[in-house]
Scaffold this active site. Structure first.
Site, PDB file in Angstrom:
ATOM      1  NE  ARG A  49      -1.829  -1.502   3.622  1.00  0.00           N
ATOM      2  CZ  ARG A  49      -1.977  -1.423   4.913  1.00  0.00           C
ATOM      3  NH1 ARG A  49      -3.125  -0.949   5.347  1.00  0.00           N
ATOM      4  NH2 ARG A  49      -1.263  -1.930   5.962  1.00  0.00           N
TER       5      ARG A  49
ATOM      6  CE  LYS B 266       2.147  -1.349   8.791  1.00  0.00           C
ATOM      7  NZ  LYS B 266       0.777  -1.467   9.374  1.00  0.00           N
TER       8      LYS B 266
ATOM      9  CG  HIS C 285       1.719   0.882  14.836  1.00  0.00           C
ATOM     10  ND1 HIS C 285       0.429   1.173  14.873  1.00  0.00           N
ATOM     11  CD2 HIS C 285       2.250   0.715  13.479  1.00  0.00           C
ATOM     12  CE1 HIS C 285      -0.168   0.859  13.693  1.00  0.00           C
ATOM     13  NE2 HIS C 285       0.921   0.649  12.853  1.00  0.00           N
TER      14      HIS C 285
ATOM     15  CD  GLN D 196       1.291   1.477  20.066  1.00  0.00           C
ATOM     16  OE1 GLN D 196       1.702   2.469  20.665  1.00  0.00           O
ATOM     17  NE2 GLN D 196       0.237   1.613  19.290  1.00  0.00           N
TER      18      GLN D 196
ATOM     19  NE  ARG E 183      -7.150   6.716  12.034  1.00  0.00           N
ATOM     20  CZ  ARG E 183      -7.053   5.346  11.964  1.00  0.00           C
ATOM     21  NH1 ARG E 183      -7.117   4.612  12.928  1.00  0.00           N
ATOM     22  NH2 ARG E 183      -6.540   4.958  10.796  1.00  0.00           N
TER      23      ARG E 183
ATOM     24  NE  ARG F 234     -13.581   3.815   9.853  1.00  0.00           N
ATOM     25  CZ  ARG F 234     -13.353   4.657  10.708  1.00  0.00           C
ATOM     26  NH1 ARG F 234     -13.458   5.982  10.106  1.00  0.00           N
ATOM     27  NH2 ARG F 234     -12.944   4.668  11.882  1.00  0.00           N
TER      28      ARG F 234
ATOM     29  CB  THR G 133     -23.528  -7.770  20.769  1.00  0.00           C
ATOM     30  OG1 THR G 133     -23.380  -6.561  20.562  1.00  0.00           O
ATOM     31  CG2 THR G 133     -23.291  -8.353  19.333  1.00  0.00           C
TER      32      THR G 133
ATOM     33  CB  SER H 186     -11.357  -6.547  15.902  1.00  0.00           C
ATOM     34  OG  SER H 186     -12.884  -6.273  15.361  1.00  0.00           O
TER      35      SER H 186
ATOM     36  CG  ASP I 153      -1.066  -7.049  11.862  1.00  0.00           C
ATOM     37  OD1 ASP I 153      -0.727  -7.421  10.792  1.00  0.00           O
ATOM     38  OD2 ASP I 153      -0.260  -6.842  12.775  1.00  0.00           O
TER      39      ASP I 153
HETATM   40  N1  LIG Z   1      -6.879  -6.484  10.531  1.00  0.00           N
HETATM   41  C1  LIG Z   1      -6.698  -5.341   9.991  1.00  0.00           C
HETATM   42  O1  LIG Z   1      -5.980  -5.233   9.005  1.00  0.00           O
HETATM   43  C2  LIG Z   1      -7.413  -3.963  10.118  1.00  0.00           C
HETATM   44  C3  LIG Z   1      -7.471  -2.923   9.417  1.00  0.00           C
HETATM   45  C4  LIG Z   1      -8.314  -1.817   9.836  1.00  0.00           C
HETATM   46  C5  LIG Z   1      -8.773  -1.594  10.934  1.00  0.00           C
HETATM   47  N2  LIG Z   1      -8.830  -2.992  11.821  1.00  0.00           N
HETATM   48  C6  LIG Z   1      -9.548  -2.890  13.143  1.00  0.00           C
HETATM   49  O2  LIG Z   1     -10.908  -3.098  12.864  1.00  0.00           O
HETATM   50  C7  LIG Z   1     -11.716  -2.585  13.820  1.00  0.00           C
HETATM   51  C8  LIG Z   1     -12.891  -1.740  13.240  1.00  0.00           C
HETATM   52  O3  LIG Z   1     -12.509  -0.699  12.887  1.00  0.00           O
HETATM   53  P1  LIG Z   1     -13.603   0.069  11.972  1.00  0.00           P
HETATM   54  O4  LIG Z   1     -12.576   1.211  11.233  1.00  0.00           O
HETATM   55  O5  LIG Z   1     -14.530  -0.664  11.176  1.00  0.00           O
HETATM   56  O6  LIG Z   1     -14.516   0.793  13.372  1.00  0.00           O
HETATM   57  P2  LIG Z   1     -15.714   1.374  13.065  1.00  0.00           P
HETATM   58  O7  LIG Z   1     -15.976   2.339  14.271  1.00  0.00           O
HETATM   59  O8  LIG Z   1     -15.989   2.247  11.671  1.00  0.00           O
HETATM   60  O9  LIG Z   1     -16.813   0.416  13.398  1.00  0.00           O
HETATM   61  C9  LIG Z   1     -16.932  -0.384  14.444  1.00  0.00           C
HETATM   62  C10 LIG Z   1     -18.399  -1.066  14.497  1.00  0.00           C
HETATM   63  O10 LIG Z   1     -18.395  -1.869  15.609  1.00  0.00           O
HETATM   64  C11 LIG Z   1     -19.494  -1.562  16.410  1.00  0.00           C
HETATM   65  N3  LIG Z   1     -19.390  -2.120  17.739  1.00  0.00           N
HETATM   66  C12 LIG Z   1     -18.653  -1.833  18.588  1.00  0.00           C
HETATM   67  N4  LIG Z   1     -19.113  -2.791  19.820  1.00  0.00           N
HETATM   68  C13 LIG Z   1     -19.707  -3.611  19.316  1.00  0.00           C
HETATM   69  C14 LIG Z   1     -20.215  -4.715  20.244  1.00  0.00           C
HETATM   70  N5  LIG Z   1     -20.066  -5.008  21.429  1.00  0.00           N
HETATM   71  N6  LIG Z   1     -21.157  -5.519  19.621  1.00  0.00           N
HETATM   72  C15 LIG Z   1     -21.450  -5.304  18.506  1.00  0.00           C
HETATM   73  N7  LIG Z   1     -21.116  -4.066  17.640  1.00  0.00           N
HETATM   74  C16 LIG Z   1     -19.823  -3.306  18.150  1.00  0.00           C
HETATM   75  C17 LIG Z   1     -19.538  -0.447  16.415  1.00  0.00           C
HETATM   76  O11 LIG Z   1     -21.188   0.057  16.683  1.00  0.00           O
HETATM   77  C18 LIG Z   1     -19.436   0.265  14.761  1.00  0.00           C
HETATM   78  O12 LIG Z   1     -20.481   0.008  14.155  1.00  0.00           O
HETATM   79  C19 LIG Z   1     -10.788  -1.759  14.699  1.00  0.00           C
HETATM   80  O13 LIG Z   1     -10.427  -2.581  15.835  1.00  0.00           O
HETATM   81  C20 LIG Z   1      -9.619  -1.719  13.699  1.00  0.00           C
HETATM   82  O14 LIG Z   1      -8.418  -1.262  14.487  1.00  0.00           O
HETATM   83  C21 LIG Z   1      -8.044  -3.866  11.396  1.00  0.00           C
END
Ligand SMILES: NC(=O)c1ccc[n+]([C@@H]2O[C@H](COP(=O)([O-])OP(=O)(O)OC[C@H]3O[C@@H](n4cnc5c(N)ncnc54)[C@H](O)[C@@H]3O)[C@@H](O)[C@H]2O)c1
Length: 368
Positions: A17, A76, A94, A99, A129, A202, A229, A278, A319
């Protein structure tokens, strides 16, 4: 003197990226910035796309010797050594949340007299953000989950090979649609039933859209968020789905887990794949407390870390998922970042840069 933005070549393995697209480079050049780009064979955009946009190509690694006013842009963290950093830098380091290794990492900027504008801390006045990769993380995660399900149906107990690489999201979707045909036939024509938790966010909307694009019928996609939930887990609906994609943003409060070893331990369990977008296996709030390691694009799935009764269950915990759809995710991120980049020449007075600089100064003040 025009402001210089120097895009460095990433050094992290498998990182394709870029925080700057050729289109954004052109917009900056049109606004009077100088844009220098280090060539990279890994970056999803070709070097020629940047030179065609008018950017100047400079040797890889030359950011280390750039004049100290030049702004060094990357994605990064910077390579691990002890060289001090004198420039302004924009990337994900980070280290602001303390961390592992944060002291050594942050002190290099403090020692060099540089400033780190961490991409995670570029925010609007309301604290949201400015640029994030979420949508494409969910999209890619749902794709890898389907690959893993298909693999298990056709090759039970066999290790899954590396995730292939794709030049675009449509290429990924087309591949997975074709891979799904045989396992759906083997599954008596039934497509997998999937559950996405955090579906309104997102990542969650990216995951839901991937399942749709891959042809999973709407009634087979359970879309859950807070409303579903709030009664507290673990949830039988998760064990009764074939695939579970977790996309919640973990807050500081501990909530009941979505699954437990007990909730997943019974012979008729349907769940075979968890994709934890997540991906915070070491957090004490991890709502999926049945694994404790990350997986990789080379080895995308790991088994549960607890004994389970029932069919094979594989877990995906990568991740840096958006790398799989590097072009679309870079286009989106770069587009979101561009308005802020266009104000870099007046960053001493511009809110977004001032807020990010304040975070940097606060963290430096906490160095031991
Ligand atoms: N693995 C990867 O490569 C990667 C990349 C980007 C983001 N992420 C992670 O993904 C996660 C989500 O990011 P995002 O940008 O989509 O966040 P976001 O804030 O846009 O969306 C999170 C959603 O989770 C919901 N939520 C929160 N707690 C909840 C619960 N207990 N039960 C049900 N729904 C719940 C919220 O209402 C919201 O709709 C973050 O932890 C982020 O760090 C991981």
């Amino acid at each position: 003197m025009p402001t210089v933005i120097h895009l460095r070549a990433e050094t992290k393995p498998f990182e394709r990226r870029s925080p700057l697209s050729p289109d954004s480079a052109k917009a900056l050049l049109d606004a009077g910035y100088v844009v220098r780009v280090e060539p990279s064979v890994d970056r999803i955009y070709k070097d020629e796309e940047f030179s065609a946009a008018g950017a100047e190509l400079v040797p890889a690694g030359s950011w280390l010797k750039a004049p100290k006013e030049d702004i060094i842009l990357g994605l990064k963290e910077l390579p691990d050594d002890d060289v001090p950093f004198p420039n302004p830098y924009i990337h994900f380091q980070h280290c602001f949340k303390k961390q592992t290794g944060w002291v050594q990492s942050l002190s290099r900027f403090a020692r060099g007299g540089g400033t780190l504008y961490d991409l995670e801390f570029l925010t609007n006045p309301d604290g949201r953000r400015l640029a994030a990769f979420g949508y494409w993380a969910g999209y890619a995660g749902a794709g890898i989950a389907l690959l893993s399900w298909a693999h298990q149906i056709l090759n039970p107990g066999q290790p899954q090979g590396p995730v292939p690489s794709f030049d675009s999201a449509p290429a990924l979707t087309a591949h997975i649609k074709s891979v799904l045909e045989a396992p759906i036939r083997a599954n008596e024509g039934r497509p997998p039933r999937v559950i996405v938790i955090g579906a309104l966010g997102r990542c969650g909307s990216g995951a839901v859209n991937f399942f749709r694009d891959a042809g999973i019928p709407e009634e087979s996609i359970l879309k859950w968020d807070m409303a579903e939930t709030s009664r507290g887990g673990p949830f039988p609906e998760v064990a009764e789905s074939d695939i579970f994609v977790n996309c919640v943003y973990l807050g500081p409060h501990k909530a009941p887990p979505f699954v437990t070893a007990e909730s997943l331990s019974y012979p008729e369990r349907r769940l075979r794949v968890i994709c934890d977008v997540s991906c915070d296996p070491n957090s004490e709030n991890n709502p999926i407390p049945v694994y404790s390691e990350y997986s990789t694009f080379d080895n995308p799935t790991i088994p549960a870390s607890v004994e389970l009764v029932g069919p094979e269950l594989r877990i995906i915990a990568i991740d840096h998922l958006p790398t799989l759809v590097a072009r679309e995710s870079s286009d989106e991120f770069s587009g979101l970042l561009l308005p802020a980049l266009l104000t870099l020449d007046r960053r001493e007075t511009e809110g977004v840069w001032q807020r990010a600089e304040q975070v940097f100064k606060d963290r430096v003040a906490q160095l031991p």
